[in-house]
Design a protein around this motif. Structure first.
Motif, mmCIF file in Angstrom:
data_model
loop_
_atom_site.group_PDB
_atom_site.id
_atom_site.type_symbol
_atom_site.label_atom_id
_atom_site.label_comp_id
_atom_site.label_asym_id
_atom_site.label_seq_id
_atom_site.Cartn_x
_atom_site.Cartn_y
_atom_site.Cartn_z
ATOM 1 N N VAL A 30 0.851 -1.121 -0.110
ATOM 2 C CA VAL A 30 0.058 -0.085 0.086
ATOM 3 C C VAL A 30 0.920 1.373 -0.141
ATOM 4 C CG1 VAL A 30 -1.855 1.271 1.419
ATOM 5 C CG2 VAL A 30 -1.832 -1.073 1.232
ATOM 6 N N GLU A 31 0.782 2.112 -0.890
ATOM 7 C CA GLU A 31 1.485 3.401 -1.109
ATOM 8 C C GLU A 31 0.991 4.337 -0.261
ATOM 9 O OE1 GLU A 31 3.045 5.158 -4.773
ATOM 10 O OE2 GLU A 31 2.576 3.029 -5.694
ATOM 11 N N TYR A 32 1.890 5.341 0.402
ATOM 12 C CA TYR A 32 1.327 6.275 1.194
ATOM 13 C C TYR A 32 2.282 7.606 0.975
ATOM 14 C CZ TYR A 32 5.023 4.963 4.568
ATOM 15 O OH TYR A 32 6.157 4.787 5.250
ATOM 16 N N ALA A 33 3.025 7.415 0.076
ATOM 17 C CA ALA A 33 4.119 8.775 -0.273
ATOM 18 C C ALA A 33 3.370 10.167 -0.582
ATOM 19 C CB ALA A 33 4.992 8.296 -1.513
ATOM 20 N N ASP A 34 2.029 9.928 -1.013
ATOM 21 C CA ASP A 34 1.497 10.938 -1.214
ATOM 22 C C ASP A 34 0.519 11.794 -0.139
ATOM 23 O OD1 ASP A 34 -0.165 8.721 -1.541
ATOM 24 O OD2 ASP A 34 -1.816 9.861 -2.560
ATOM 25 N N LEU A 35 0.640 11.141 1.112
ATOM 26 C CA LEU A 35 -0.208 11.532 2.160
ATOM 27 C C LEU A 35 0.751 12.111 3.252
ATOM 28 C CD1 LEU A 35 -2.258 8.111 2.719
ATOM 29 C CD2 LEU A 35 -2.745 10.018 1.260
ATOM 30 N N ASN A 36 -0.033 13.276 3.813
ATOM 31 C CA ASN A 36 0.630 13.691 4.945
ATOM 32 C C ASN A 36 0.406 13.283 6.235
ATOM 33 O OD1 ASN A 36 1.560 15.510 6.845
ATOM 34 N ND2 ASN A 36 0.701 17.382 5.906
ATOM 35 N N LEU A 37 1.190 12.196 6.838
ATOM 36 C CA LEU A 37 0.865 11.616 7.931
ATOM 37 C C LEU A 37 0.744 12.349 9.426
ATOM 38 C CD1 LEU A 37 2.443 8.283 7.463
ATOM 39 C CD2 LEU A 37 0.164 8.866 6.782
ATOM 40 N N THR A 38 1.164 13.695 9.145
ATOM 41 C CA THR A 38 1.140 14.474 10.477
ATOM 42 C C THR A 38 -0.439 15.229 10.626
ATOM 43 O OG1 THR A 38 1.741 16.520 9.160
ATOM 44 C CG2 THR A 38 3.508 15.309 10.047
ATOM 45 N N THR A 39 -1.149 14.983 9.397
ATOM 46 C CA THR A 39 -2.553 15.411 9.768
ATOM 47 C C THR A 39 -3.490 14.266 9.791
ATOM 48 O OG1 THR A 39 -3.052 15.158 7.425
ATOM 49 C CG2 THR A 39 -2.119 17.451 8.216
ATOM 50 N N PRO A 40 -4.720 14.539 10.786
ATOM 51 C CA PRO A 40 -5.798 13.495 10.888
ATOM 52 C C PRO A 40 -6.238 13.151 9.498
ATOM 53 C CG PRO A 40 -6.035 15.566 12.276
ATOM 54 C CD PRO A 40 -4.904 15.739 11.347
ATOM 55 N N GLU A 41 -6.380 14.087 8.564
ATOM 56 C CA GLU A 41 -6.760 13.513 7.131
ATOM 57 C C GLU A 41 -5.885 12.511 6.609
ATOM 58 O OE1 GLU A 41 -8.477 17.462 8.554
ATOM 59 O OE2 GLU A 41 -6.323 16.680 8.204
ATOM 60 N N GLY A 42 -4.689 12.694 6.645
ATOM 61 C CA GLY A 42 -3.471 11.945 6.068
ATOM 62 C C GLY A 42 -3.511 10.566 6.710
ATOM 63 N N ARG A 43 -3.715 10.499 8.100
ATOM 64 C CA ARG A 43 -3.779 9.123 8.787
ATOM 65 C C ARG A 43 -5.098 8.522 8.217
ATOM 66 N NH1 ARG A 43 -1.495 12.780 12.452
ATOM 67 N NH2 ARG A 43 -3.431 13.057 13.719
ATOM 68 N N ALA A 44 -6.157 9.269 8.278
ATOM 69 C CA ALA A 44 -7.387 8.734 8.163
ATOM 70 C C ALA A 44 -7.335 8.097 6.487
ATOM 71 C CB ALA A 44 -8.402 9.679 8.170
ATOM 72 N N ALA A 45 -6.896 8.544 5.784
ATOM 73 C CA ALA A 45 -6.680 7.969 4.320
ATOM 74 C C ALA A 45 -5.713 6.965 4.435
ATOM 75 C CB ALA A 45 -6.035 9.342 3.273
ATOM 76 N N LEU A 46 -4.602 6.881 5.284
ATOM 77 C CA LEU A 46 -4.051 5.660 5.015
ATOM 78 C C LEU A 46 -4.656 4.494 5.670
ATOM 79 C CD1 LEU A 46 -1.393 4.113 4.695
ATOM 80 C CD2 LEU A 46 -0.569 5.010 6.954
ATOM 81 N N ASP A 47 -5.272 4.800 7.032
ATOM 82 C CA ASP A 47 -6.118 3.827 7.489
ATOM 83 C C ASP A 47 -6.925 3.215 6.629
ATOM 84 O OD1 ASP A 47 -4.971 4.156 9.960
ATOM 85 O OD2 ASP A 47 -6.252 5.313 10.689
ATOM 86 N N LYS A 48 -7.893 3.892 5.744
ATOM 87 C CA LYS A 48 -8.849 3.545 4.737
ATOM 88 C C LYS A 48 -8.210 2.766 3.619
ATOM 89 C CE LYS A 48 -12.248 5.204 1.549
ATOM 90 N NZ LYS A 48 -13.017 6.355 1.012
ATOM 91 N N ARG A 49 -7.014 3.151 3.037
ATOM 92 C CA ARG A 49 -6.167 2.133 1.940
ATOM 93 C C ARG A 49 -5.960 1.210 2.546
ATOM 94 N NH1 ARG A 49 -2.123 6.660 -0.698
ATOM 95 N NH2 ARG A 49 -3.610 8.150 -1.382
ATOM 96 N N LEU A 50 -5.346 0.843 3.858
ATOM 97 C CA LEU A 50 -5.032 -0.151 4.489
ATOM 98 C C LEU A 50 -6.136 -1.140 4.792
ATOM 99 C CD1 LEU A 50 -2.104 1.077 6.847
ATOM 100 C CD2 LEU A 50 -1.731 -0.285 5.008
#
Length: 111
Positions: A30-50
């Protein structure tokens, strides 16, 4: 040089057969290079992908009218989540690496 950031998601392919030998380990990335994991939105997007990757690996289209199939699916998804939970924690910590938390016990140090 662009280097994609990926999480492996591993699940036991929980076949509906009674034999444990029928289970096989499968992996997807699962790619996540395009996400900003310092924000709640970025972490939520990663959680959804995973979560989507885990469900896909565990055959989210199984016949859920079958109790054994549903139990097998739930176990498989739980194992997949466990396979990436620590990796997510580390990635978020690295993303927040430029920020430092300062904690205090509230006790003054007498000079």
């Amino acid at each position: 040089m662009f280097k994609p950031l990926l999480f492996p998601v591993i699940a036991l392919g929980c076949a509906l057969a009674a034999s444990p030998a029928a289970a096989e380990e499968v992996t997807t990335w699962v790619e996540y290079a395009d996400l900003n994991l310092t924000t709640p939105e970025g972490r939520a997007a990663l959680d959804k992908r995973l979560e989507m990757a885990a469900r896909r690996l565990c055959n989210g289209n199984a016949d859920f009218r079958n109790v054994r199939a549903m139990q097998s699916y739930r176990l498989c998804v739980a194992e997949a989540r466990a396979s990436y939970s620590e990796q997510v924690r580390v990635a978020v910590a690295k993303a927040n690496g430029r920020r430092v938390a300062v904690l205090s016990s509230g006790i003054n140090n007498p000079a």
